[in-house]
Write an enzyme that holds these catalytic residues in place. Structure first.
Site: not given
Ligand code: BGC
Length: 729
Positions: A270-271
């Site tokens: 995920d970012w």
């Protein structure tokens, strides 16, 4: 030889020589040959890459692009946010939401929770296919969805993105979405693995979840994504599970995803969810996002750090250093690159470039969005059959509330699509009511956090005045992206400030009060549910929500949605109450497998509306339940006067077992469209998995022999037919 013939002869001879020369040129490398098997192309390309080139592929080159390689002609994977449409790729929400940013526009489909409420697998595949076509039309290759995290807590800010509380339903919907996307040659990314069930301290929270609960509740949708849909990419979650961040969690990534389920695609972070180099690569995390300059600028912002993001751990230099130091093997790096390349070849990225400029928001896409919004709506209450309203005879209609004249297409955060247009409930009602109707509108109360043009008392008085002089009063309430969204949880299940009072007051002024709710999760209704005639749950219906609401209120569409989540009377009735949000950045999933209706059943708690519940304008009869294991059939008849669809649900009740098992669990469903008087047979196929439970003692699924009861019904608490069968191994 005549001169003309001689010239021709000369020309042919030269052509022959040139032809031979052309043929003698080095052939294109095997990896560029689309006719060769994917694995052969991957190995060929891998063998041509230098160690620094390989190391460079483990992190992105930008906010939403993987690392391209000009020397070898490796394109970047160009991503876009999802899942309910193409969102954006030009930076974090702070950037893309800024007024100065030119928005990316695309069709806004209903939120995942609404798609879940349709229980329509074919519809989900079609909508996902339409989304994937837009991904390509916008020049991208990958969509960051579907979200299949379970609705554990009614307050989770992102409940609207997923498909509800049940692992079986979530699995069916996730698989349907992935199939629709991959059929278009677009890469999906099923997310967030695993157990991303709250926004509260999402980067720091450590969740203790027992093995059985992981496998029975939080894993099934991911397992089905891998094993049934053959998903190409999985996004790891922000949170920790049992002491380890998901991006460096070998139990999740290596043991479960890769070894146990046989996942051959790549894991994307995920970012901002990475915190180490060695542990991350060694756990089986293949591609860190974001990367490059975009990552560096973002990672250095104080708010990025404050929120607990981690980034910049799999940059080429760090990966190279880790290999030199012996913390990571070259084979592990090769494997990550191999997985990324395998997906790129499978998706056709080397062979077909997705150029921007194609069609977005086509009439066909709009039509799918409208059908999806229609099917997502759940009719919760309809006293005295007030609904459907009749376009010809309902003359004066008051449309009131903070969500009436505003289209709330989705919840807040990375999934919020910017459509070219969006139909408000007010406009949809106006259109459905026809030219003879007199529609009057009043705000009633301002949405919490938004500015009001008038003092609250005046707003309420205006609304009461229009309601009192109308045939019906439609009050459109609910949440908004700033109240329900990514990055924060709701503080309570209550509607935003002033909305309960608005409903109560309007109900006092007009006995034909209809409440329409636009929200992504259950809201408290006990204060007013007894005073209103009808309640319609519209979720966040995307750009066509207003039309869909009009269609259902006026009967152009017979509602068929069923709740994919239990509606508790109050938050304290939720089985997770007391086990959220934890303390000192730690949360114990103490309710275990008793999430949603499994908990309400076990503790005998009466919900406000049960899982699977939803009314129709017609009535259905169930008969002739037959079991010839593994096949179960039941007849359903439309005994009313309107055509309608019924979602038939199959729950399985296990025999007494050596472990504690839920009273019943959803193991099948079917959606049938029936004309008045028509009967159809719905059939289900059970399998060994349907009767099994996860036995932590042997770390595997176990099917015990015994007498199982099949419960078939219109909701989890409206069982219409029962029959038993003996399961023998
Ligand atoms: C979200 C993901 C999203 C990513 C990229 C994260 O904050 O959790 O769901 O895909 O950002 O925008």
């Amino acid at each position: 030889m005549p001169p003309k013939l001689a010239t021709l002869f000369l020309f042919l001879s030269v052509a022959a020589v040139v032809g031979v020369r052309l043929r003698a040129q080095p052939a294109a490398p095997p990896y560029k040959n689309p006719a060769l098997p994917v694995d052969q192309r991957v190995e060929d390309l891998l063998a041509r890459m230098t160690p620094p080139e390989k190391a460079g592929m483990l992190s992105g080159s930008g906010w939403m692009e993987s690392q391209p390689n000009a020397r070898l002609g490796i394109p970047a994977i160009k991503m876009a946010d999802g899942p309910m449409g193409v969102r954006n790729w030009r930076g974090s929400s702070a950037v893309t939401n800024a007024a100065s940013t030119v928005p990316v526009t695309a069709t806004a489909f209903p939120a995942g929770i609404g798609m879940g409420a349709s229980w329509d697998v074919e519809l989900v595949t079609r909508a996902a296919g339409a989304i994937a076509q837009e991904v390509k039309a916008l020049g991208r290759d990958m969509i960051l969805g579907p979200t299949v995290n379970i609705n554990r807590v009614p307050l989770w800010g992102r409940n609207f993105e997923g498909y509800g509380e049940d692992p079986y339903l979530s699995a069916r919907m996730g698989v349907a979405y992935i199939r629709g996307v991959q059929a278009e040659g677009v890469i999906p990314s099923v997310k967030h693995f695993a157990a991303n069930n709250a926004e509260y301290e999402r980067h720091r929270i450590d969740e203790s979840i027992d093995e059985r609960t992981l496998h029975e509740i939080y894993f099934p949708a991911f397992k089905a994504a891998v094993q049934e849909a053959g998903v190409w990419a999985v996004m790891s979650a922000y949170n920790k599970v049992n002491g380890k961040w998901c991006a460096e969690n070998p139990y999740l990534l290596k043991e479960t995803l890769r070894k146990r389920w046989g996942f051959r695609g790549f894991v994307i972070s995920d970012w901002g969810s990475t915190y180490s180099t060695d542990a991350t690569i060694n756990a089986g995390m293949d591609l860190e996002m974001p990367g490059g300059e975009a990552m560096r600028i973002w990672a250095n912002k104080p708010e990025t750090r404050r929120d607990g993001n981690g980034a910049g751990w799999l940059t080429a230099d760090k990966v190279m250093a880790a290999v030199s130091a012996g913390g990571v093997t070259q084979a592990a790096v090769d494997d990550a690159v191999r997985r990324i390349l395998r997906v790129m070849f499978t998706a056709g990225l080397f062979d077909r470039v997705h150029d921007p400029g194609g069609d977005v928001d086509t009439p066909e896409q709009r039509q799918i969005a409208r059908r999806a919004a229609n099917e997502s709506i759940v009719l919760l209450k309809n006293s005295g059959a007030l609904l459907p309203l009749s376009a010809g005879t309902t003359r004066k209609i008051a449309v009131i509330g903070p969500n009436a004249a505003v289209a709330r297409t989705g919840g807040g955060g990375s999934s919020l699509v910017r459509p070219k247009y969006a139909v408000t409930p007010l406009d949809g009602i106006r259109e459905a009511a026809g030219p003879k109707a007199d529609i009057v509108h009043a705000l009633g109360v301002v949405m919490e956090g938004e500015d009001a043009a008038k003092p609250p008392r005046e707003l309420l008085e205006d609304a009461v005045a229009v309601a009192a002089h109308s045939d019906v009063a439609i009050v459109v309430v609910g949440n908004a992206p700033k109240i329900e969204g990514e990055g924060f949880d709701r503080k309570s299940m209550d509607l935003p400030a002033g909305q309960d009072e608005l409903i109560e007051t309007i109900a006092g002024a007009n006995k034909n009060t209809i409440v329409v709710v636009a929200a992504g999760a259950p809201v408290s209704m006990t204060r007013w549910i007894g005073q209103v005639a009808a309640v319609v749950y519209a979720w966040y219906g995307g750009q066509e929500a207003g039309h869909a609401i009009g269609d259902v209120l006026f009967g152009a569409v017979n509602p068929s949605g069923k709740l994919p989540v239990t509606f508790p009377k109050a938050l304290r009735d939720s089985p997770v109450y007391g086990h959220y949000p934890g303390a000192n950045l730690h949360v114990q999933y103490a309710e275990g497998i008793y999430v949603g209706y499994r908990g309400f059943d076990k503790y005998n708690v009466e919900p406000l509306f049960p899982f699977g519940y939803g009314l129709s304008y017609t009535k259905f009869d169930y008969s002739r339940l037959k079991i010839a294991f593994p096949t179960v059939t039941v007849s359903v008849r439309n005994k009313g006067t309107r055509a309608g669809a019924e979602v038939v649900q199959l729950y399985l009740q296990p025999p007494p077992s050596r472990v504690d098992r839920p009273v019943k669990e959803l193991k099948g469903f079917g959606r049938v469209m029936l004309q008045p008087g028509e009967t159809k047979t719905v059939s289900f196929t059970l399998d060994k998995a349907a009767v099994s439970f996860y036995d932590s003692a042997v770390h595997d699924w176990v099917a015990e022999p015994g007498r199982f009861t099949v419960l078939v019904g219109a909701s989890s608490r409206d069982i219409r037919a029962k029959a038993e069968f003996e399961f023998v191994r």
